[in-house]
Design a protein around this motif. Structure first.
Motif: not given
Length: 194
Positions: A153-166, A80-95
């Motif tokens: 805290k881990s969700a915040l760190i993970l979000f920060t990593m993914v958003d950094g890629v965006v 689910m984490i991997e899918e959420v990461v992937s979807f976040y990146l997809y959504l950042a492209g869509l929006m």
């Protein structure tokens, strides 16, 4: 498209690409074909227009993620984490324009003095982090994510990593696609139960 919707769409692009101060209502009027009076009739001020864009961005993100999560079943929390990461990146492209807008510094300056801006920015980021946290909690329940991982805290760190890629992608600083596999591996290493 109705004038009100056209104003919102064009303003989103202009605020994201040019910034708030460098976007004039005259330019917005010219690009949408709506008189400046019409813009003020619908939105009262340029600041209110920006606030409506933030509210719509939040609603669109929640809607898109909600539909994504409802349409999927996950074997484990780590998947689910991997899918959420992937979807976040997809959504950042869509929006793309909305995400680019969320990275603009002027929003955070407004939020220092305007509680409505702060409330909306917090709501957007909290809902995004909530999706990562939900996946972590799911993984802790099924044993695919370590029990000693702090979910928020881990969700915040993970979000920060993914958003950094965006941010890399939006600012054309690095080929964000080249980081995708490493991002997933890093996420897994950070969370996975051993």
């Amino acid at each position: 498209m109705k004038k009100k919707e056209a104003i919102l769409k064009v303003a989103t692009v202009l605020f994201a690409t040019k910034g708030f101060a460098d976007t004039s209502t005259q330019e917005l009027s010219r690009l949408t074909g709506a008189a400046e009076g019409t813009i003020f009739y619908h939105y009262k001020s340029k600041e209110r227009l920006l606030l409506v864009i933030l509210e719509k961005t939040r609603d669109d993100i929640v809607d898109q993620f909600g539909r994504f999560l409802e349409s999927r079943s996950f074997v484990s929390g780590i998947e689910m984490i991997e899918e959420v990461v992937s979807f976040y990146l997809y959504l950042a492209g869509l929006m793309e324009n909305q995400f680019q807008l969320l990275h603009r510094h002027f929003l955070y300056k407004f939020s220092e003095s305007n509680p409505e801006f702060r409330k909306n920015l917090e709501a957007i980021y909290n809902c995004l982090v909530d999706f990562f946290e939900k996946a972590i909690l799911t993984g802790q329940e099924d044993g695919s994510i370590a029990s000693d991982v702090h979910p928020r805290k881990s969700a915040l760190i993970l979000f920060t990593m993914v958003d950094g890629v965006v941010r890399f992608k939006n600012d054309n600083l690095y080929d964000a696609g080249a980081l995708f596999n490493e991002l997933l591996k890093s996420s897994r290493r950070m969370l996975q139960a051993h």
